[in-house]
Scaffold this motif. Structure first.
Motif, PDB file in Angstrom:
ATOM      1  N   UNK A 100       0.757  -1.192   0.026  1.00  0.00           N
ATOM      2  CA  UNK A 100      -0.019  -0.038   0.149  1.00  0.00           C
ATOM      3  C   UNK A 100       0.902   1.341   0.035  1.00  0.00           C
ATOM      4  N   UNK A 101       2.105   1.036  -0.222  1.00  0.00           N
ATOM      5  CA  UNK A 101       2.786   2.262  -0.133  1.00  0.00           C
ATOM      6  C   UNK A 101       2.453   3.321  -1.144  1.00  0.00           C
ATOM      7  N   UNK A 102       2.100   3.067  -2.235  1.00  0.00           N
ATOM      8  CA  UNK A 102       1.655   4.028  -3.441  1.00  0.00           C
ATOM      9  C   UNK A 102       0.273   4.783  -2.920  1.00  0.00           C
ATOM     10  N   UNK A 103      -0.394   4.165  -2.020  1.00  0.00           N
ATOM     11  CA  UNK A 103      -1.706   4.632  -1.834  1.00  0.00           C
ATOM     12  C   UNK A 103      -1.667   5.976  -1.194  1.00  0.00           C
ATOM     13  N   UNK A 104      -2.447   6.979  -1.718  1.00  0.00           N
ATOM     14  CA  UNK A 104      -2.299   8.371  -1.007  1.00  0.00           C
ATOM     15  C   UNK A 104      -3.017   8.442   0.248  1.00  0.00           C
TER      16      UNK A 104
END
Lengths: 116, 120
Positions: A100-104
């Motif tokens: 989920x690191x790219x989830x804003x």
């Protein structure tokens, strides 16, 4: 769509009062954040929480505390409000799972707090 | 500690023209995430575009694109065919790779913002 709701858009309080800012998110996000926004300083992290009853200090926690009794709700508390806490306060939430690191982060509308 | 720098406090662009907002960051990590957020006068911050550091291809979302230069630690935002609705404060943000410490590494580090004006 993710909805992050802050209880007040404008709030006026007096020096020494105990102030509560409430934030509710409807997406079952693990992470919730409180920021302070001041001109020329960007957003500065006050506190964040990655689980119910868990909290971590951010960059400017002095004079603030937080409470997270339920997953959807994250409260910011000014124990004894002072004039230098006059600011815009933003709440945000984000999911936490493997990958989920790219989830804003999703933000509320903000509360403009004035301490007189 | 990681830092994010936006060196342009204010920018102005003519409607229909192209503008580039600058962002540099400092990190010792090799894998991380970068974001551009927009905050219009109505105040709600919304995501414009995101980039994973392991991807060499620059991210694009309609009129918005980035120029990601990993070696230079630069992450600029290009807005093409600028519209009046693009007028806003724009924030660049950095996030470390997620670790095993719950959401503790889910923090974003923001720059100080660039206020973009769009002239009709």
């Amino acid at each position: 769509d993710v909805k992050v709701t802050q209880s007040s858009r404008y709030l006026v309080k007096r020096t020494g009062e105990k102030v509560f800012l409430e934030c509710v998110q409807d997406m079952d996000h693990e992470n919730m954040f409180w920021y302070r926004q001041d001109p020329g300083l960007g957003l500065r992290l006050i506190y964040f929480s990655y689980d119910v009853k868990m909290k971590e200090k951010g960059d400017i926690p002095e004079g603030y505390s937080v409470s997270r009794e339920k997953k959807e709700r994250f409260s910011l508390i000014l124990e004894s409000a002072s004039t230098n806490q006059t600011s815009m306060y933003l709440c945000a939430s984000s999911p936490y799972y493997r990958g989920s690191g790219n989830q804003p982060q999703h933000f509320g509308d903000g509360t403009r707090l004035s301490i007189l | 500690a990681q830092t994010v720098t936006q060196s342009q406090p204010e920018m102005s662009v003519q409607e229909a023209e192209t503008v580039t907002l600058s962002c540099t960051y400092d990190t010792s990590e090799s894998d991380y995430y970068l974001f551009w957020y927009k905050q219009p006068p109505s105040r709600q911050m919304i995501l414009v575009i995101r980039q994973e550091a392991y991807k060499q291809q620059n991210a694009t979302e309609n009129r918005f694109s980035v120029n990601f230069q990993k070696a230079a630690k630069s992450f600029s935002l290009k807005i093409s065919d600028s519209q009046l609705g693009d007028a806003a404060m724009y924030f660049c943000a950095y996030r470390n790779p997620l670790g095993g410490d719950g959401g503790a590494t889910n923090k974003l580090i923001f720059g100080t913002g660039t206020l973009l004006a769009v002239q009709p």
